[in-house]
Design a protein around this motif. Structure first.
Motif, short mmCIF file in Angstrom:
data_model
loop_
_atom_site.label_atom_id
_atom_site.label_comp_id
_atom_site.label_asym_id
_atom_site.label_seq_id
_atom_site.Cartn_x
_atom_site.Cartn_y
_atom_site.Cartn_z
N ASP A 31 0.86 -1.15 0.03
CA ASP A 31 0.14 -0.08 -0.14
C ASP A 31 1.04 1.32 -0.03
OD1 ASP A 31 -1.69 2.14 0.46
OD2 ASP A 31 -2.99 0.83 1.91
N PHE A 32 1.28 1.54 -1.26
CA PHE A 32 2.29 2.79 -1.32
C PHE A 32 1.75 4.00 -0.83
CE2 PHE A 32 3.54 -0.13 -5.08
CZ PHE A 32 4.93 -0.35 -4.21
N PRO A 33 0.46 4.45 -0.79
CA PRO A 33 0.21 5.87 -0.36
C PRO A 33 0.26 5.80 1.14
CG PRO A 33 -1.43 5.17 -1.76
CD PRO A 33 -0.79 3.77 -1.71
N ARG A 34 -0.25 4.49 2.14
CA ARG A 34 -0.08 4.68 3.39
C ARG A 34 1.59 4.51 3.84
NH1 ARG A 34 -2.94 0.06 6.32
NH2 ARG A 34 -2.29 1.20 8.03
N GLN A 35 2.52 3.89 3.05
CA GLN A 35 3.77 3.98 3.05
C GLN A 35 4.32 5.12 3.08
OE1 GLN A 35 4.88 0.81 0.35
NE2 GLN A 35 5.57 -0.48 1.92
N ILE A 36 3.98 5.90 1.95
CA ILE A 36 4.45 7.38 2.09
C ILE A 36 4.05 8.20 3.28
CG2 ILE A 36 4.16 9.49 0.66
CD1 ILE A 36 3.77 7.80 -1.85
N LEU A 37 2.75 8.24 3.86
CA LEU A 37 2.32 8.78 4.93
C LEU A 37 3.13 8.39 6.25
CD1 LEU A 37 -1.43 8.50 4.58
CD2 LEU A 37 -0.05 10.68 4.33
N HIS A 38 3.58 7.15 6.27
CA HIS A 38 4.65 6.58 7.29
C HIS A 38 5.81 7.20 7.05
CE1 HIS A 38 6.13 3.54 10.03
NE2 HIS A 38 7.26 3.31 9.13
N ARG A 63 6.48 10.04 5.83
CA ARG A 63 6.32 11.55 6.43
C ARG A 63 6.32 11.60 7.72
NH1 ARG A 63 1.90 13.41 1.93
NH2 ARG A 63 3.41 13.74 0.12
#
Length: 315
Positions: A86-93, A95
């Motif tokens: 889940d790339f969007p959630r990984q990016i939030l992580h 950040r």
């Protein structure tokens, strides 16, 4: 499948399938029973509309287990069948990690401080967040991985002939070991092998290695008697005489007309529903011509059938 899910005999399985509205002949029932009994995948080939997919659906209903479907198509890759992140959630992580790092470098108190109020972002906490980037919570399980985890279940690999050789090789490896390896998390192995049903419309030949791993059955279009029984089981509200007229016409179209795509059982059911929806009690050439779009999907076939309807329905 577990021992309690395996029926005592092919006949017992046939009777149980009939209770779901799926009427299988002796050959199909036997090979399906063996697939359960031997924990082997079942490879079904045949013309579209002969009941390949419907068998998987009936088995899932009968066994009261999830039906997990993998629809194959040209260009499908292993990641689309197995798992993705889940790339969007990984990016939030990431950040969040960056925010903690910035807080630590500025010496401000916040979520990066320890519970005692030390005033500096804990490097251990940041390292932990980075290590968790490929944690289970970010994993998106696709059909094959879900089937291994959720078994007992029925895994339907629909239209495997549409996929390419590389995907077929990947699937063969999974079916041979009932396990997959996720580099970041380790190996996932099915505690109970799922019941796997693969279908093919034979748009290309499958490799012998995959066929050897499976039990194989070619599904023919049913004869008049069995197709009428299927219509009566699926559409009990339809008058038997009307159902017989539709089935008789479909049988003649398959055997006497050189069609691009002969109607399958699914189309027979759709055609019967369409005729019933008009509120008529018999199938005449006018009604058949008006409703044939429920069963005939090629212009060439439509034109050929319209010419033959009078002859086929009056003899």
């Amino acid at each position: 499948m577990s021992d309690e899910d395996v029926f005592a005999s092919p006949q017992a399985l046939s009777d149980a399938l009939a209770g779901t509205g799926y009427l299988a002949d002796a050959g199909l029932t036997t090979v399906t029973w063996l697939a359960q009994h031997l924990d082997r995948p079942l490879l079904l080939e045949g013309e579209p509309g002969t009941g390949k997919t419907a068998l998987a659906e009936a088995l899932a209903e009968l066994l009261a287990v999830p039906l997990i479907r993998l629809q194959c198509y040209e260009g499908i890759e292993a990641s689309q069948a197995l798992y993705d992140w889940d790339f969007p959630r990984q990016i939030l992580h990431l950040r969040a990690v960056q925010a903690l790092t910035e807080q630590g470098s500025s010496g401000r108190a916040g979520v990066g401080t320890d519970e005692a109020g030390g005033g500096a972002a804990a490097p251990e906490r940041v390292a932990e967040l980075e290590a968790n980037l490929f944690d289970e919570r970010f994993l998106l399980a696709r059909p094959v991985l879900r089937a291994l985890r959720e078994a007992p279940c029925v895994l339907l690999v629909d239209e495997i002939d549409r996929a390419d050789d590389e995907f077929e090789a990947f699937l063969l490896e999974v079916l041979s070991t009932w396990s997959v390896t996720i580099p970041e998390l380790g190996t996932v192995r099915a505690q109970t092998p799922p019941l796997v049903v693969l279908t093919s419309n034979r748009t290309r030949e499958l490799h012998d290695a995959l066929k050897r791993r499976c039990l194989y059955h070619w599904i023919e279009h049913p004869g008049m008697e069995r197709e009428l029984a299927i219509v009566r089981a699926r559409l009990p509200e339809v008058e038997e005489s009307l159902a017989a007229e539709v089935v008789r016409l479909v049988q003649r179209l398959r055997s006497e007309e050189d069609l691009v795509k002969p109607p399958g059982v699914a189309e027979t059911l759709d055609w019967t529903r369409a005729v019933v929806a008009l509120g008529v009690s018999r199938l005449d050439p006018e009604v058949a011509a008006a409703t044939m779009g429920a069963a005939v999907k090629y212009r060439e076939d439509t034109e050929r059938i319209r010419v033959a309807l009078d002859r086929m329905l009056t003899r």
